[in-house]
Structure formats: C-alpha cells, structure tokens
Design a protein around this motif. Structure first.
Motif, PDB file in Angstrom:
ATOM      1  N   LYS A  28       0.844  -1.191   0.000  1.00 21.64           N
ATOM      2  CA  LYS A  28       0.000   0.000   0.000  1.00 21.64           C
ATOM      3  C   LYS A  28       0.882   1.244   0.000  1.00 21.64           C
ATOM      4  O   LYS A  28       1.877   1.317   0.734  1.00 21.64           O
ATOM      5  CB  LYS A  28      -0.881   0.061   1.251  1.00 21.64           C
ATOM      6  CG  LYS A  28      -1.810  -1.125   1.446  1.00 21.64           C
ATOM      7  CD  LYS A  28      -2.997  -1.063   0.531  1.00 21.64           C
ATOM      8  CE  LYS A  28      -4.049  -2.073   0.897  1.00 21.64           C
ATOM      9  NZ  LYS A  28      -3.941  -3.339   0.220  1.00 21.64           N
ATOM     10  N   GLN A  30       0.485   5.544   0.400  1.00 20.90           N
ATOM     11  CA  GLN A  30      -0.458   6.548   0.874  1.00 20.90           C
ATOM     12  C   GLN A  30       0.120   7.940   0.672  1.00 20.90           C
ATOM     13  O   GLN A  30       1.327   8.135   0.805  1.00 20.90           O
ATOM     14  CB  GLN A  30      -0.756   6.347   2.363  1.00 20.90           C
ATOM     15  CG  GLN A  30      -1.285   4.990   2.679  1.00 20.90           C
ATOM     16  CD  GLN A  30      -1.615   4.783   4.132  1.00 20.90           C
ATOM     17  OE1 GLN A  30      -2.613   4.177   4.407  1.00 20.90           O
ATOM     18  NE2 GLN A  30      -0.814   5.250   5.068  1.00 20.90           N
ATOM     19  N   TYR A  46       4.619   4.069   2.717  1.00 19.81           N
ATOM     20  CA  TYR A  46       4.515   2.805   1.999  1.00 19.81           C
ATOM     21  C   TYR A  46       4.529   1.686   3.033  1.00 19.81           C
ATOM     22  O   TYR A  46       5.309   1.722   3.980  1.00 19.81           O
ATOM     23  CB  TYR A  46       5.697   2.649   1.039  1.00 19.81           C
ATOM     24  CG  TYR A  46       5.809   1.282   0.420  1.00 19.81           C
ATOM     25  CD1 TYR A  46       5.014   0.930  -0.668  1.00 19.81           C
ATOM     26  CD2 TYR A  46       6.688   0.342   0.930  1.00 19.81           C
ATOM     27  CE1 TYR A  46       5.110  -0.330  -1.239  1.00 19.81           C
ATOM     28  CE2 TYR A  46       6.787  -0.922   0.371  1.00 19.81           C
ATOM     29  CZ  TYR A  46       5.999  -1.246  -0.717  1.00 19.81           C
ATOM     30  OH  TYR A  46       6.096  -2.493  -1.274  1.00 19.81           O
ATOM     31  N   ARG A 115      -8.068   2.389   7.147  1.00 18.25           N
ATOM     32  CA  ARG A 115      -8.166   2.481   5.695  1.00 18.25           C
ATOM     33  C   ARG A 115      -9.507   1.907   5.249  1.00 18.25           C
ATOM     34  O   ARG A 115      -9.971   0.909   5.782  1.00 18.25           O
ATOM     35  CB  ARG A 115      -7.086   1.639   5.014  1.00 18.25           C
ATOM     36  CG  ARG A 115      -5.715   2.171   5.074  1.00 18.25           C
ATOM     37  CD  ARG A 115      -4.831   1.317   4.159  1.00 18.25           C
ATOM     38  NE  ARG A 115      -3.449   1.661   4.360  1.00 18.25           N
ATOM     39  CZ  ARG A 115      -2.528   0.843   4.850  1.00 18.25           C
ATOM     40  NH1 ARG A 115      -2.842  -0.382   5.196  1.00 18.25           N
ATOM     41  NH2 ARG A 115      -1.301   1.243   4.997  1.00 18.25           N
ATOM     42  N   PHE A 125      -7.475   6.959   3.812  1.00 20.94           N
ATOM     43  CA  PHE A 125      -6.892   6.605   5.101  1.00 20.94           C
ATOM     44  C   PHE A 125      -6.920   7.799   6.035  1.00 20.94           C
ATOM     45  O   PHE A 125      -6.977   8.950   5.604  1.00 20.94           O
ATOM     46  CB  PHE A 125      -5.449   6.099   4.944  1.00 20.94           C
ATOM     47  CG  PHE A 125      -4.436   7.205   4.822  1.00 20.94           C
ATOM     48  CD1 PHE A 125      -3.733   7.658   5.939  1.00 20.94           C
ATOM     49  CD2 PHE A 125      -4.180   7.810   3.610  1.00 20.94           C
ATOM     50  CE1 PHE A 125      -2.803   8.674   5.827  1.00 20.94           C
ATOM     51  CE2 PHE A 125      -3.253   8.823   3.494  1.00 20.94           C
ATOM     52  CZ  PHE A 125      -2.558   9.264   4.609  1.00 20.94           C
ATOM     53  N   SER A 137      -5.174   6.203  -0.392  1.00 22.65           N
ATOM     54  CA  SER A 137      -4.359   4.994  -0.374  1.00 22.65           C
ATOM     55  C   SER A 137      -4.443   4.330  -1.740  1.00 22.65           C
ATOM     56  O   SER A 137      -5.495   4.341  -2.374  1.00 22.65           O
ATOM     57  CB  SER A 137      -4.857   3.994   0.670  1.00 22.65           C
ATOM     58  OG  SER A 137      -4.631   4.450   1.955  1.00 22.65           O
ATOM     59  N   SER A 139      -3.453   0.567  -3.592  1.00 24.47           N
ATOM     60  CA  SER A 139      -3.049  -0.820  -3.394  1.00 24.47           C
ATOM     61  C   SER A 139      -2.432  -1.347  -4.679  1.00 24.47           C
ATOM     62  O   SER A 139      -3.017  -1.222  -5.752  1.00 24.47           O
ATOM     63  CB  SER A 139      -4.267  -1.664  -3.008  1.00 24.47           C
ATOM     64  OG  SER A 139      -3.892  -2.990  -2.806  1.00 24.47           O
TER      65      SER A 139
END
Length: 140
Positions: A28, A30, A46, A115, A125, A137, A139
C-alpha cells in the motif's frame, strides 16, 4: 426498476473486489496532508505486508512552519487488526509506530490508522496519534 437493479449490480461488482489488507506481500502507498504534530504539511508512506498481522515500510512527512520546514523521514511498523476484529474486507484498522529523523533530531511517532477501499486499488486513510494525517491509499 431494471435501471435501479443494473445500477446496484454494477456498483457491487466494482466495490465488491476492494481489499484493505491481504496480509503477506500486500503493498500500500499513501499520500495526503498532515494536520497536527510538528505542523501542517504533506505526508507519504509505503507499507509491505510481512504476514496477516504485521507490515513494515517507510515514509516522509514534510511540515511547513513559519520558522522552517521540518521533514520527518521514518521507518514504520503496523499491526493490522482486520482479521482479529473480523472487519469487512474493504476496511482495516492498524496501530503502528514510526521511528526516524525529524529536523535533525530523533523522531518517534505512534498512531492509530484506518483504511477504507472504495475500489480494488483506491481508498482513503486517516492516521491519528502524536502526529496525524489523512488522504488517499493505493493498493498495488
């Protein structure tokens, strides 16, 4: 009625595959805004999943103050409670610790984060603690 059913079915298809935390190998990234701590500014981090509970990563917060800009560069460890709390797959709660360098001094941050993923890749988040941030965020 058919239009409403089609709309609901399409949205369930899009939102149904979102995963806030998948455990080992999960990645993830952010980005967002800092709202308290050493000041206001921008945040990026991260996380990489080690197992179903623990992630490690890093990040940087840059604070914009009247006197000077104070960056906080850190490593981080998070403890993901999604499985333990039986949360829906789109949602994760995770306490954690950031350890690094803040403006030339040792920096330590603790936080409680959450999140929520709206799609397979995109979510929001919020992290609150002795410094805090909120944003988006992603993914991998």
């Amino acid at each position: 009625m058919k239009k409403i059913f089609a709309f609901v079915a399409i949205n369930l298809g899009v939102f149904g595959f979102s995963q806030a935390w998948t455990g080992a190998g999960d990645q993830k990234a952010q980005g967002g805004l800092n709202v308290w701590g050493l000041g206001t500014g921008i945040a990026a981090s991260y996380d990489y999943g080690i197992n179903s509970l623990i992630s490690v990563g890093g990040g940087a917060n840059v604070y914009f103050n009247e006197k000077d800009d104070n960056p906080f560069i850190f490593g981080r460890v998070g403890f993901h409670l999604q499985e333990a709390l039986a949360l829906p797959p789109e949602f994760d709660i995770y306490p954690g610790v950031n350890v690094g360098v803040a403006g030339g001094n040792f920096g330590l941050g603790v936080y409680l984060g959450a999140r929520y993923f709206f799609t397979e890749n995109w979510g929001a988040f919020v992290e609150a603690g002795n410094n805090g941030s909120f944003g988006v965020s992603y993914s991998f």
